[in-house]
Design a protein around this motif. Structure first.
Motif, PDB file in Angstrom:
ATOM      1  N   TRP A  33       0.851  -1.180   0.000  1.00  0.00           N
ATOM      2  CA  TRP A  33       0.000   0.000   0.000  1.00  0.00           C
ATOM      3  C   TRP A  33       0.894   1.239   0.000  1.00  0.00           C
ATOM      4  O   TRP A  33       1.815   1.349   0.806  1.00  0.00           O
ATOM      5  CB  TRP A  33      -0.911   0.029   1.222  1.00  0.00           C
ATOM      6  CG  TRP A  33      -2.053  -0.939   1.149  1.00  0.00           C
ATOM      7  CD1 TRP A  33      -2.100  -2.197   1.671  1.00  0.00           C
ATOM      8  CD2 TRP A  33      -3.329  -0.711   0.535  1.00  0.00           C
ATOM      9  NE1 TRP A  33      -3.325  -2.781   1.412  1.00  0.00           N
ATOM     10  CE2 TRP A  33      -4.099  -1.884   0.717  1.00  0.00           C
ATOM     11  CE3 TRP A  33      -3.893   0.359  -0.151  1.00  0.00           C
ATOM     12  CZ2 TRP A  33      -5.395  -2.018   0.237  1.00  0.00           C
ATOM     13  CZ3 TRP A  33      -5.189   0.240  -0.633  1.00  0.00           C
ATOM     14  CH2 TRP A  33      -5.925  -0.943  -0.446  1.00  0.00           C
ATOM     15  N   ALA A  34       0.630   2.158  -0.915  1.00  0.00           N
ATOM     16  CA  ALA A  34       1.419   3.386  -0.980  1.00  0.00           C
ATOM     17  C   ALA A  34       1.109   4.254   0.232  1.00  0.00           C
ATOM     18  O   ALA A  34      -0.013   4.276   0.733  1.00  0.00           O
ATOM     19  CB  ALA A  34       1.104   4.144  -2.273  1.00  0.00           C
ATOM     20  N   SER A  35       2.104   4.963   0.694  1.00  0.00           N
ATOM     21  CA  SER A  35       1.912   5.871   1.830  1.00  0.00           C
ATOM     22  C   SER A  35       2.246   7.289   1.386  1.00  0.00           C
ATOM     23  O   SER A  35       3.267   7.527   0.742  1.00  0.00           O
ATOM     24  CB  SER A  35       2.800   5.466   3.005  1.00  0.00           C
ATOM     25  OG  SER A  35       4.159   5.468   2.633  1.00  0.00           O
ATOM     26  N   ASN A  36       1.357   8.212   1.703  1.00  0.00           N
ATOM     27  CA  ASN A  36       1.557   9.611   1.344  1.00  0.00           C
ATOM     28  C   ASN A  36       0.944  10.451   2.456  1.00  0.00           C
ATOM     29  O   ASN A  36      -0.275  10.439   2.653  1.00  0.00           O
ATOM     30  CB  ASN A  36       0.885   9.922  -0.005  1.00  0.00           C
ATOM     31  CG  ASN A  36       1.214  11.329  -0.507  1.00  0.00           C
ATOM     32  OD1 ASN A  36       1.344  12.259   0.279  1.00  0.00           O
ATOM     33  ND2 ASN A  36       1.330  11.470  -1.814  1.00  0.00           N
ATOM     34  N   ILE A  37       1.783  11.164   3.187  1.00  0.00           N
ATOM     35  CA  ILE A  37       1.287  11.888   4.359  1.00  0.00           C
ATOM     36  C   ILE A  37       0.313  13.000   3.993  1.00  0.00           C
ATOM     37  O   ILE A  37      -0.465  13.454   4.834  1.00  0.00           O
ATOM     38  CB  ILE A  37       2.458  12.469   5.179  1.00  0.00           C
ATOM     39  CG1 ILE A  37       3.296  13.436   4.309  1.00  0.00           C
ATOM     40  CG2 ILE A  37       3.330  11.375   5.755  1.00  0.00           C
ATOM     41  CD1 ILE A  37       4.386  14.160   5.102  1.00  0.00           C
ATOM     42  N   LYS A  38       0.334  13.469   2.738  1.00  0.00           N
ATOM     43  CA  LYS A  38      -0.586  14.522   2.322  1.00  0.00           C
ATOM     44  C   LYS A  38      -1.903  13.956   1.792  1.00  0.00           C
ATOM     45  O   LYS A  38      -2.821  14.699   1.491  1.00  0.00           O
ATOM     46  CB  LYS A  38       0.068  15.387   1.238  1.00  0.00           C
ATOM     47  CG  LYS A  38       1.255  16.194   1.730  1.00  0.00           C
ATOM     48  CD  LYS A  38       1.787  17.093   0.633  1.00  0.00           C
ATOM     49  CE  LYS A  38       2.951  17.942   1.137  1.00  0.00           C
ATOM     50  NZ  LYS A  38       3.477  18.839   0.070  1.00  0.00           N
ATOM     51  N   ASN A  39      -1.966  12.625   1.685  1.00  0.00           N
ATOM     52  CA  ASN A  39      -3.171  11.981   1.169  1.00  0.00           C
ATOM     53  C   ASN A  39      -3.898  11.278   2.307  1.00  0.00           C
ATOM     54  O   ASN A  39      -3.385  10.338   2.902  1.00  0.00           O
ATOM     55  CB  ASN A  39      -2.790  10.963   0.077  1.00  0.00           C
ATOM     56  CG  ASN A  39      -3.972  10.141  -0.372  1.00  0.00           C
ATOM     57  OD1 ASN A  39      -5.095  10.627  -0.406  1.00  0.00           O
ATOM     58  ND2 ASN A  39      -3.731   8.888  -0.695  1.00  0.00           N
ATOM     59  N   LYS A  40      -5.116  11.730   2.626  1.00  0.00           N
ATOM     60  CA  LYS A  40      -5.876  11.196   3.748  1.00  0.00           C
ATOM     61  C   LYS A  40      -6.967  10.221   3.312  1.00  0.00           C
ATOM     62  O   LYS A  40      -7.794   9.818   4.119  1.00  0.00           O
ATOM     63  CB  LYS A  40      -6.501  12.353   4.542  1.00  0.00           C
ATOM     64  CG  LYS A  40      -5.475  13.335   5.103  1.00  0.00           C
ATOM     65  CD  LYS A  40      -6.150  14.478   5.840  1.00  0.00           C
ATOM     66  CE  LYS A  40      -5.124  15.469   6.375  1.00  0.00           C
ATOM     67  NZ  LYS A  40      -5.774  16.609   7.066  1.00  0.00           N
ATOM     68  N   GLN A  41      -6.980   9.840   2.054  1.00  0.00           N
ATOM     69  CA  GLN A  41      -8.016   8.941   1.560  1.00  0.00           C
ATOM     70  C   GLN A  41      -7.889   7.559   2.186  1.00  0.00           C
ATOM     71  O   GLN A  41      -6.784   7.028   2.312  1.00  0.00           O
ATOM     72  CB  GLN A  41      -7.938   8.830   0.036  1.00  0.00           C
ATOM     73  CG  GLN A  41      -8.271  10.134  -0.691  1.00  0.00           C
ATOM     74  CD  GLN A  41      -7.851  10.086  -2.146  1.00  0.00           C
ATOM     75  OE1 GLN A  41      -6.685  10.302  -2.473  1.00  0.00           O
ATOM     76  NE2 GLN A  41      -8.789   9.788  -3.023  1.00  0.00           N
ATOM     77  N   GLN A  42      -9.013   6.982   2.553  1.00  0.00           N
ATOM     78  CA  GLN A  42      -9.018   5.656   3.150  1.00  0.00           C
ATOM     79  C   GLN A  42     -10.052   4.785   2.452  1.00  0.00           C
ATOM     80  O   GLN A  42     -11.176   5.219   2.203  1.00  0.00           O
ATOM     81  CB  GLN A  42      -9.340   5.730   4.644  1.00  0.00           C
ATOM     82  CG  GLN A  42      -8.235   6.357   5.484  1.00  0.00           C
ATOM     83  CD  GLN A  42      -8.528   6.268   6.966  1.00  0.00           C
ATOM     84  OE1 GLN A  42      -9.636   5.952   7.379  1.00  0.00           O
ATOM     85  NE2 GLN A  42      -7.527   6.547   7.787  1.00  0.00           N
ATOM     86  N   TYR A  43      -9.636   3.561   2.149  1.00  0.00           N
ATOM     87  CA  TYR A  43     -10.539   2.582   1.552  1.00  0.00           C
ATOM     88  C   TYR A  43     -11.368   1.906   2.633  1.00  0.00           C
ATOM     89  O   TYR A  43     -10.837   1.460   3.650  1.00  0.00           O
ATOM     90  CB  TYR A  43      -9.734   1.544   0.766  1.00  0.00           C
ATOM     91  CG  TYR A  43     -10.460   0.234   0.562  1.00  0.00           C
ATOM     92  CD1 TYR A  43     -11.652   0.180  -0.163  1.00  0.00           C
ATOM     93  CD2 TYR A  43      -9.953  -0.954   1.087  1.00  0.00           C
ATOM     94  CE1 TYR A  43     -12.326  -1.020  -0.354  1.00  0.00           C
ATOM     95  CE2 TYR A  43     -10.605  -2.159   0.893  1.00  0.00           C
ATOM     96  CZ  TYR A  43     -11.801  -2.183   0.174  1.00  0.00           C
ATOM     97  OH  TYR A  43     -12.465  -3.371   0.001  1.00  0.00           O
ATOM     98  N   ARG A  44     -12.680   1.841   2.409  1.00  0.00           N
ATOM     99  CA  ARG A  44     -13.588   1.115   3.291  1.00  0.00           C
ATOM    100  C   ARG A  44     -14.371   0.113   2.449  1.00  0.00           C
ATOM    101  O   ARG A  44     -15.005   0.503   1.465  1.00  0.00           O
ATOM    102  CB  ARG A  44     -14.539   2.074   4.005  1.00  0.00           C
ATOM    103  CG  ARG A  44     -13.841   2.985   5.019  1.00  0.00           C
ATOM    104  CD  ARG A  44     -14.839   3.909   5.705  1.00  0.00           C
ATOM    105  NE  ARG A  44     -14.195   4.708   6.748  1.00  0.00           N
ATOM    106  CZ  ARG A  44     -13.529   5.838   6.532  1.00  0.00           C
ATOM    107  NH1 ARG A  44     -13.418   6.290   5.285  1.00  0.00           N
ATOM    108  NH2 ARG A  44     -12.974   6.502   7.522  1.00  0.00           N
ATOM    109  N   PRO A  45     -14.308  -1.176   2.805  1.00  0.00           N
ATOM    110  CA  PRO A  45     -15.035  -2.189   2.027  1.00  0.00           C
ATOM    111  C   PRO A  45     -16.509  -1.851   1.912  1.00  0.00           C
ATOM    112  O   PRO A  45     -17.120  -1.318   2.846  1.00  0.00           O
ATOM    113  CB  PRO A  45     -14.815  -3.465   2.848  1.00  0.00           C
ATOM    114  CG  PRO A  45     -13.554  -3.214   3.610  1.00  0.00           C
ATOM    115  CD  PRO A  45     -13.570  -1.755   3.939  1.00  0.00           C
ATOM    116  N   SER A  46     -17.090  -2.155   0.754  1.00  0.00           N
ATOM    117  CA  SER A  46     -18.494  -1.843   0.518  1.00  0.00           C
ATOM    118  C   SER A  46     -19.074  -2.791  -0.521  1.00  0.00           C
ATOM    119  O   SER A  46     -18.390  -3.162  -1.473  1.00  0.00           O
ATOM    120  CB  SER A  46     -18.648  -0.400   0.025  1.00  0.00           C
ATOM    121  OG  SER A  46     -19.985  -0.135  -0.370  1.00  0.00           O
TER     122      SER A  46
END
Length: 275
Positions: A33-46
């Motif tokens: 999983w890529a990490s980017n401190i300026k990116n706050k997007q989070q995947y939630r299963p749906s």
């Protein structure tokens, strides 16, 4: 067309399901999983993913400073134009799909395509509403990849989520859709990654249901689409071909409302046909 999907695996299982064979060792590797401190997007299963939801997307590791051939990045469905100002959800454009035929001439899509920002969108399957039988209520269907005997993609009780370096992922076979992504930065400095799914004319597999279908990749097509160094842009377009084998089943109209995230959304139902 592709306007709704299901992606119900937890992040760890998404990672295992996206394992790929290393060309040197022959073992299956996990994309990080890529990490980017300026990116706050989070995947939630749906079980009912709609545009503006965040889902897992495979990208070339070279785009995110990774040593791995592939990486996973949470991204929002629906590309934000780089020129957009203000609230990222207010641009008013329908960008969840990108038509293959107009990709090169599009002001929005030609830029990320020419920059090699190709991605693969991962999901359990996608929903489509029948538009070939005139007006009235449209029946929704869930469409997915062929599964091994005994495995039902909509029933976790039939899954084995095991994974090994020698044989790879043993769980349900997921759908891999060709896409393009871009990076947008808000006035506050927040980085948001967003994507569009590439679509093309339906073939005989789905033309009875809808005149458009997502560009689905399999096997080496996935590697070719992601490998921006080995496969240049023009050659990448030739990778996209209509998929011929896609099973499907009818689902309840519960899925019509994108606020319904119930696990019943992708469960099969039996229609009552009136002669």
């Amino acid at each position: 067309m592709c306007g709704r999907t299901a992606c119900s695996l937890c992040p760890d299982d998404v990672q295992k399901a996206s394992s790929f064979k290393d060309k040197i060792s022959g073992n299956y590797q996990l994309p990080h999983w890529a990490s980017n401190i300026k990116n706050k997007q989070q995947y939630r299963p749906s079980h009912n993913v709609a545009p503006t939801d965040v889902t897992p997307v495979l990208v070339s590791g070279s785009h995110f400073g990774g040593e791995s051939e592939r990486m996973l990045q949470p991204m929002m469905w629906g590309m934000i134009p780089v020129w957009h100002k203000g609230d990222y959800k207010s641009h008013g454009l329908s960008t969840n799909n990108c038509r293959l035929e107009g990709l090169l001439s599009s002001k929005l899509y030609s830029r990320p395509f020419n920059k090699g920002q190709r991605c693969v969108v991962i999901c359990d399957g996608f929903y489509e509403w029948q538009t070939t039988k005139g007006k009235g209520n449209k029946q929704p269907y869930f469409i997915y990849m062929p599964q091994d005997e005994g495995v039902r993609v909509e029933d976790p009780a039939t899954w084995s989520c095991d994974r090994s370096e020698k044989s790879g992922w043993k769980g349900p076979k997921l759908v891999h859709m060709a896409g393009l992504y871009d990076e947008w930065t808000s006035a506050e400095g927040e980085v948001i990654y967003s994507y569009s799914v590439i679509t093309l004319d339906s073939n005989s597999t789905l033309s009875w249901l809808h005149h458009r279908m997502p560009a689905i990749l399999e096997g080496e097509q996935i590697a070719d689409w992601l490998d921006i160094e080995r496969v240049p842009s023009e050659a990448a377009l030739a990778v996209i071909q209509p998929t011929k084998l896609l099973p499907w089943h009818e689902v309840a109209t519960l899925v019509n409302n994108c606020c319904n995230k119930d696990p019943q959304c992708n469960k099969p139902i039996k229609l009552e046909y009136v002669p």
